[in-house]
Design a protein around this motif. Structure first.
Motif, PDB file in Angstrom:
ATOM      1  N   UNK A   1      -7.097  11.196 -48.655  1.00  0.00           N
ATOM      2  CA  UNK A   1      -7.920  11.773 -47.896  1.00  0.00           C
ATOM      3  C   UNK A   1      -8.491  11.012 -47.371  1.00  0.00           C
ATOM      4  N   UNK A   2      -9.729  10.799 -46.250  1.00  0.00           N
ATOM      5  CA  UNK A   2     -10.643   9.878 -45.936  1.00  0.00           C
ATOM      6  C   UNK A   2     -11.956  10.163 -44.880  1.00  0.00           C
TER       7      UNK A   2
ATOM      8  N   UNK B   1      -7.182  21.945 -48.892  1.00  0.00           N
ATOM      9  CA  UNK B   1      -7.732  21.372 -47.807  1.00  0.00           C
ATOM     10  C   UNK B   1      -8.349  22.607 -46.937  1.00  0.00           C
ATOM     11  N   UNK B   2      -9.204  22.888 -46.679  1.00  0.00           N
ATOM     12  CA  UNK B   2      -9.198  23.751 -46.052  1.00  0.00           C
ATOM     13  C   UNK B   2      -8.567  23.306 -43.778  1.00  0.00           C
ATOM     14  N   UNK B   3      -8.864  24.036 -43.333  1.00  0.00           N
ATOM     15  CA  UNK B   3      -8.230  22.736 -41.686  1.00  0.00           C
ATOM     16  C   UNK B   3      -9.617  23.642 -41.102  1.00  0.00           C
ATOM     17  N   UNK B   4     -10.140  22.058 -40.113  1.00  0.00           N
ATOM     18  CA  UNK B   4     -10.556  22.593 -39.277  1.00  0.00           C
ATOM     19  C   UNK B   4     -10.445  22.557 -38.031  1.00  0.00           C
ATOM     20  N   UNK B   5      -9.205  21.764 -37.957  1.00  0.00           N
ATOM     21  CA  UNK B   5      -9.058  21.796 -36.768  1.00  0.00           C
ATOM     22  C   UNK B   5      -7.379  20.633 -36.503  1.00  0.00           C
ATOM     23  N   UNK B   6      -6.489  21.428 -35.315  1.00  0.00           N
ATOM     24  CA  UNK B   6      -4.999  19.782 -35.875  1.00  0.00           C
ATOM     25  C   UNK B   6      -5.067  20.596 -34.415  1.00  0.00           C
ATOM     26  N   UNK B   7      -4.425  18.894 -34.051  1.00  0.00           N
ATOM     27  CA  UNK B   7      -3.484  18.393 -32.846  1.00  0.00           C
ATOM     28  C   UNK B   7      -2.847  19.077 -32.855  1.00  0.00           C
ATOM     29  N   UNK B   8      -2.512  19.373 -31.552  1.00  0.00           N
ATOM     30  CA  UNK B   8      -0.573  19.352 -30.452  1.00  0.00           C
ATOM     31  C   UNK B   8       0.257  17.987 -30.432  1.00  0.00           C
ATOM     32  N   UNK B   9       0.728  17.693 -31.164  1.00  0.00           N
ATOM     33  CA  UNK B   9       1.079  16.432 -30.818  1.00  0.00           C
ATOM     34  C   UNK B   9       2.498  16.320 -30.042  1.00  0.00           C
ATOM     35  N   UNK B  10       2.339  15.349 -29.564  1.00  0.00           N
ATOM     36  CA  UNK B  10       4.138  14.924 -28.450  1.00  0.00           C
ATOM     37  C   UNK B  10       4.679  15.655 -28.738  1.00  0.00           C
ATOM     38  N   UNK B  11       5.148  15.313 -30.732  1.00  0.00           N
ATOM     39  CA  UNK B  11       6.340  14.884 -31.237  1.00  0.00           C
ATOM     40  C   UNK B  11       6.648  16.213 -31.879  1.00  0.00           C
ATOM     41  N   UNK B  12       5.053  17.507 -31.836  1.00  0.00           N
ATOM     42  CA  UNK B  12       5.636  18.916 -32.207  1.00  0.00           C
ATOM     43  C   UNK B  12       5.974  19.900 -31.086  1.00  0.00           C
TER      44      UNK B  12
ATOM     45  N   UNK C   1     -11.945  19.971 -44.480  1.00  0.00           N
ATOM     46  CA  UNK C   1     -13.252  20.353 -45.084  1.00  0.00           C
ATOM     47  C   UNK C   1     -12.846  20.315 -46.560  1.00  0.00           C
ATOM     48  N   UNK C   2     -13.305  19.664 -47.417  1.00  0.00           N
ATOM     49  CA  UNK C   2     -13.508  19.630 -48.411  1.00  0.00           C
ATOM     50  C   UNK C   2     -15.149  19.887 -49.376  1.00  0.00           C
ATOM     51  N   UNK C   3     -14.831  20.719 -49.770  1.00  0.00           N
ATOM     52  CA  UNK C   3     -16.574  21.054 -50.686  1.00  0.00           C
ATOM     53  C   UNK C   3     -17.901  20.487 -49.010  1.00  0.00           C
ATOM     54  N   UNK C   4     -17.347  21.255 -48.159  1.00  0.00           N
ATOM     55  CA  UNK C   4     -18.659  20.814 -47.327  1.00  0.00           C
ATOM     56  C   UNK C   4     -18.086  20.004 -45.998  1.00  0.00           C
ATOM     57  N   UNK C   5     -17.552  18.898 -47.387  1.00  0.00           N
ATOM     58  CA  UNK C   5     -17.475  17.293 -46.148  1.00  0.00           C
ATOM     59  C   UNK C   5     -15.800  17.284 -45.012  1.00  0.00           C
ATOM     60  N   UNK C   6     -16.082  16.265 -44.475  1.00  0.00           N
ATOM     61  CA  UNK C   6     -15.144  16.516 -43.389  1.00  0.00           C
ATOM     62  C   UNK C   6     -13.860  15.019 -43.536  1.00  0.00           C
TER      63      UNK C   6
END
Length: 362
Positions: A153-154, A46-57, A86-91
């Motif tokens: 994946x959802x 899965x290609x990463x589009x965005x990833x959050x910085x969490x309080x646990x991080x 992103x998988x095959x153009x879908x988020x």
């Protein structure tokens, strides 16, 4: 692939714990590196589009994570468990749990009940301990690619902005927690108007909660957003919220209170917030921990003297994650929680961002 790799260092852990946010970000055990993307049967890329910085991080990086949970994570690891891919153009939103099925094991009693977040085998099986983002075998979202089993994946509903979609994972945590407060009280107080607290206020209204919602916001802009999300009243401090609802009694140098709020949602993730939440809950009330205070001292007398009940929410079931994704179209404005989007090379700025910070590979 390019990724942010966390490698534990005990000297830096203790130094960061002592100094907190004053610890120089350039000395944190985090570096941009080239790491291999492993192949694993049954997992998709899965290609990463965005990833959050969490309080646990941040708690991990600044030495605030409780040591007793460390055996259930594995390092060095690419962090990032709030992932929009992103998988095959879908988020797609990514459920980062790695439970029995992912580990090639028969389901434990918790997984048999569908409670994968309580899986008893998070440190067993074919994978190293920990969920995605805290696992040395599988990279997390602070890199260009991840590996995930397809059922985790959802699909993101049409029209949902990326900056809102990436909040699916923390939204699922909040959703699970709020469900534990059912039957809902006539009123509740949310303590801490960071990402989790504001998600709680907005989600309560999206779920049809018709009671009074009060909030404690440290900064004026947080209070304004809390009102926009549906809060009926905002207090500047926990003490102000307490004095508005409780009676104060004094003896010698000590003071105590009777009254308060039927339910308190602690979303700041701090030891101080935990102590304040116990004081704010009325007799027979409930406290829900959405944050992770870690090792802190607290006066435990409210548990027996006021019979306050304590609840927690750490992860979610697959159904709760799917429900959270399905609610995204109804939660307009959540994208306003994002304080900035940064490329991986600018990770120190992301850690210092005001509001929810996102990392975008590439």
């Amino acid at each position: 692939m390019k990724a942010l790799l966390y490698t534990p260092s005990l000297p830096r852990f203790f130094a960061a714990r002592a100094l907190g946010k004053r610890f120089p970000r350039g000395l944190l055990p985090l570096r941009l590196a080239e790491v291999p993307l492993p192949e694993r049967e049954g997992f998709v890329r899965v290609r990463v589009r965005l990833s959050g910085v969490c309080g646990s991080d941040l708690a991990l990086l600044y030495g605030k994570s409780p040591p007793t949970i460390s055996p259930f994570f594995s390092f060095p690891a690419v962090l990032g468990h709030e992932v929009l891919g992103e998988v095959e153009g879908s988020l797609v939103a990514v459920n980062p749990l790695l439970s029995c099925a992912d580990r090639g094991l028969p389901p434990c009693p918790a997984c048999q009940r569908g409670e994968e977040g309580l899986c008893q085998n998070v440190a067993e099986g074919a994978l190293a301990p920990g969920m995605l983002g805290y696992n040395r075998d599988l990279p997390g979202g602070w890199g260009e690619w991840i590996l995930v089993r397809p059922e985790r994946l959802y699909p993101i509903p049409p029209g949902v902005p990326e900056a809102r979609a990436v909040l699916a994972e923390p939204l699922a945590v909040v959703l699970r927690g709020l469900k534990k407060l059912r039957p809902w009280p006539e009123e509740l107080l949310v303590l801490g108007m960071g990402t989790l607290g504001l998600l709680a206020v907005g989600l309560l209204r999206a779920l049809g909660f018709a009671g009074k919602v009060y909030a404690v916001a440290k900064y004026p802009h947080q209070g304004e957003r809390a009102r926009a999300f549906g809060a009926d009243g905002v207090y500047g401090t926990a003490r102000e919220a307490l004095l508005a609802r409780a009676r104060r009694y004094r003896y010698l140098l000590f003071e105590g209170y009777r009254g308060g709020y039927q339910a308190v949602v602690e979303a700041s993730g701090s030891g101080r917030g935990f102590r304040e939440a116990l004081a704010l809950a009325q007799e027979g009330g409930k406290v829900l921990l959405l944050g992770a205070p870690g090792l802190e001292w607290a006066d435990l007398s409210p548990f027996w003297f006021k019979e306050v009940g304590l609840l927690g929410s750490y992860t979610y079931t697959r159904e709760e994650f799917a429900e959270a994704v399905g609610l995204l179209p109804n939660l307009r404005g959540l994208e306003g929680l994002v304080g900035g989007t940064f490329p991986l090379e600018r990770w120190p700025e992301a850690l210092a961002a005001r509001g929810k910070a996102l990392l975008r590979p590439g």
